[in-house]
Scaffold this active site. Structure first.
Site, PDB file in Angstrom:
ATOM      1  N   ARG A   1       0.795  -1.227   0.000  1.00 47.23           N
ATOM      2  CA  ARG A   1       0.000   0.000   0.000  1.00 47.23           C
ATOM      3  C   ARG A   1       0.828   1.278   0.000  1.00 47.23           C
ATOM      4  O   ARG A   1       0.359   2.352  -0.383  1.00 47.23           O
ATOM      5  CB  ARG A   1      -0.898  -0.033   1.240  1.00 47.23           C
ATOM      6  CG  ARG A   1      -1.986   0.991   1.299  1.00 47.23           C
ATOM      7  CD  ARG A   1      -2.673   0.929   2.656  1.00 47.23           C
ATOM      8  NE  ARG A   1      -3.487  -0.267   2.788  1.00 47.23           N
ATOM      9  CZ  ARG A   1      -4.766  -0.344   2.444  1.00 47.23           C
ATOM     10  NH1 ARG A   1      -5.371   0.706   1.941  1.00 47.23           N
ATOM     11  NH2 ARG A   1      -5.437  -1.463   2.620  1.00 47.23           N
ATOM     12  N   GLY A   2       2.078   1.167   0.469  1.00 44.65           N
ATOM     13  CA  GLY A   2       2.891   2.383   0.606  1.00 44.65           C
ATOM     14  C   GLY A   2       2.939   2.826   2.052  1.00 44.65           C
ATOM     15  O   GLY A   2       3.870   3.508   2.484  1.00 44.65           O
TER      16      GLY A   2
ATOM     17  N   SER B   1      -9.118  -8.125   3.561  1.00 44.80           N
ATOM     18  CA  SER B   1     -10.338  -8.262   2.766  1.00 44.80           C
ATOM     19  C   SER B   1     -10.557  -7.021   1.920  1.00 44.80           C
ATOM     20  O   SER B   1      -9.912  -5.994   2.113  1.00 44.80           O
ATOM     21  CB  SER B   1     -11.532  -8.465   3.704  1.00 44.80           C
ATOM     22  OG  SER B   1     -11.646  -7.363   4.572  1.00 44.80           O
TER      23      SER B   1
ATOM     24  N   HIS C   1     -18.464   5.261  41.446  1.00 45.96           N
ATOM     25  CA  HIS C   1     -19.658   6.101  41.280  1.00 45.96           C
ATOM     26  C   HIS C   1     -19.222   7.545  41.097  1.00 45.96           C
ATOM     27  O   HIS C   1     -18.332   7.990  41.818  1.00 45.96           O
ATOM     28  CB  HIS C   1     -20.551   5.966  42.516  1.00 45.96           C
ATOM     29  CG  HIS C   1     -21.732   6.892  42.478  1.00 45.96           C
ATOM     30  ND1 HIS C   1     -22.816   6.648  41.665  1.00 45.96           N
ATOM     31  CD2 HIS C   1     -21.966   8.062  43.131  1.00 45.96           C
ATOM     32  CE1 HIS C   1     -23.688   7.641  41.835  1.00 45.96           C
ATOM     33  NE2 HIS C   1     -23.194   8.507  42.704  1.00 45.96           N
TER      34      HIS C   1
END
Ligand code: NAI
Length: 467
Positions: free
Chosen positions: A36-37, A146, A446
């Protein structure tokens, strides 16, 4: 550079880069191939991270526009600057992807830039577009992730008909947007553009949104999103898309009546799922087996049919989630180093980062019924939680499912503020095999949203204090 490694990981996403770092930590001579770079895969570059940036910014904008005035913070000249918003998003992505590169250097992982493929079961070819080089390795991990799927005949141009990638980079707010598919991506990106001013319509094939989610939570989720202005058309199967001069015409079929209807929108987001990305890997030639859905087949050690080749993340079965891939990456690295790597698939949390967030871990009620497991339910609404009340965020509830005989927690489902963070406590509890009583007896600070978890656990035994 020496071209012999103990491990070459193909794919630098959350599964691959985490696997490479862990393997290097354990003393394996490791390389990671990425095309992808930038490192970080879909998640960091065009997925989880940029979408969370836009979800956060659009939520701030929507609050400033719709809620602040009512709460005494008066803003008179609110303006949206999409360009700045996108720059902010891109800056976050850049910092994080560079961060992974730094981690590679720190851990002595060799970063091989280019497209990786298998030439042999002990060789990886890296093609950077100019040069091709073969690297020898004892083991290979395939972590190539994917890619978005589409509907047959529909061409995603990433301008008007977009996938999640294009939806993260629109130059202006479209007047209307049709989202095809009411899953994770459709609802997160639909929320972003709806908050920024688009009229968003979700077309979903099933009779409910978010398949696989606990039914009660899914129905509540749809109600809340509808109140926010998103329109839902369920039981609607999109069959065709036509680009006109000024807009896009979407044709869909009503599953029940079979009637065909048409609607128009400025932009269409196709979010109908993702498919394992294995093209160009040369799997067939190398002899790596895939199943009928194109996923690489692995055993419980994440090993393919070839014993030195492993696969992790979105290319194998299971939920397509970055953190699931990371766990698998660590497990494989540890297995390769002779340790007992393991992933507990019963405790993988899932979060949808809408507002409110929706988070779950373990079984849904539907799954328990199907598996004939008898269970008790404890629920607690955020309406009765003091912190949610003071913050004016009272929508949603916590639901705990516990075994009726043993009280062991089997599933937790939360729709409400900060549930994406709160689910971690429940994942930890389940990892330790907690009962609902264990959670009910744990002191929760709380006032926090987490008290709703304690109260839901008390509700399993029909003794909540504040409801
Ligand atoms: P998805 O599988 O979550 O949802 C796709 C939806 O499209 C389903 O509800 C399906 O019934 C519907 N659909 C399919 N064909 C259709 C048609 N012709 N007409 C109308 N509806 C149709 O897939 P999505 O949202 O694309 O996400 C892909 C993957 O990315 C998911 O597996 C998810 O786990 C992951 N993801 C996770 C995120 C997170 O963890 N927050 C965020 C974004 C994505």
């Amino acid at each position: 550079m020496d071209n012999k490694f103990d491990l070459i990981v193909i794919g630098g996403g959350p599964g691959g880069y985490v696997c490479a770092i862990r393997a290097a930590q354990l003393g394996l001579k490791t390389a990671c191939v990425e095309n992808r770079g930038t490192l970080g895969g879909t998640c960091l570059n065009v997925g989880c991270i940029p979408s969370k940036s836009l979800l956060n910014l659009s939520e701030n904008y929507s609050k400033a526009k719709n809620n602040f005035n009512l709460q005494g913070i008066e803003i008179s000249d609110l303006k949206l600057n999409i360009k700045k918003m996108m720059l902010n998003k891109e800056k976050s992505v850049q910092i994080l992807t560079k961060g992974v590169e730094f981690l590679f250097k720190k851990n002595k992982v060799t970063y091989l830039k280019g497209k990786g493929s298998l030439t042999d079961k002990k060789e990886v070819l890296v093609d950077d577009g100019k040069n091709k080089k073969i690297y020898k390795t004892k083991n290979i991990v395939i972590a190539t992730g994917s890619a978005p799927t589409s509907i047959p005949g529909i061409d995603i141009d990433e301008k008007n008909i977009v996938s999640s990638t294009g939806a993260l980079s629109l130059e202006k707010v479209p007047e209307s947007m049709i989202v095809i598919g009411g899953g994770y991506i459709g609802l997160e990106m639909g929320s972003v553009w709806s908050r920024l001013g688009s009229k968003v319509t979700v077309l979903e094939y099933l009779d409910h949104i978010t398949p696989g989610m606990d039914g009660e939570i899914s129905r509540e989720f749809q109600k809340i999103l509808t109140k926010q202005g998103i329109e839902f058309k369920l039981d609607s199967k999109v069959v065709d898309l036509k680009k006109a001069k000024l807009n896009i015409q979407v044709e869909y079929e009503d599953n029940k009546t079979k009637e065909k209807k048409k609607i128009l929108a400025d932009k269409v987001l196709v979010s109908v799922g993702r498919r394992p990305f294995t093209s160009g890997l040369n799997l067939k030639k190398a002899g790596v087996k895939t199943d009928d859905k194109g996923r690489i087949e692995v055993n419980e050690r994440l090993q393919t049919n070839l014993k030195n080749i492993f696969a992790i993340g979105d290319v194998i079965k299971g939920p397509m989630l970055a953190h699931k891939a990371e766990e698998e990456g660590i497990a494989v690295a540890e297995i390769l180093a002779g340790q007992a790597g393991h992933v507990n698939y019963d405790v993988i949390p899932g979060v949808i980062y809408t507002s409110p967030e929706v988070a779950a871990v373990g079984k849904t009620e539907e799954e328990l019924k199907k598996e004939n497991i008898s269970y008790k339910v404890g629920k607690f609404p955020f309406l009765a939680n003091s912190r949610a009340k003071v913050n004016n965020e009272t929508e949603g509830f916590v639901k705990i499912l516990a075994n009726s005989k043993t009280d062991k927690v089997l599933g937790v489902h939360i729709i409400g503020p900060h549930s994406g963070d709160m689910i971690a406590e429940m994942a930890l509890a389940m990892e330790f095999g907690a009962s609902s009583e264990d959670i009910a007896r744990t002191c929760h600070a709380h006032p926090t949203h987490t008290e709703a978890i304690k109260e839901a656990a008390l509700a399993v035994d029909k003794r909540p204090i504040h409801f």
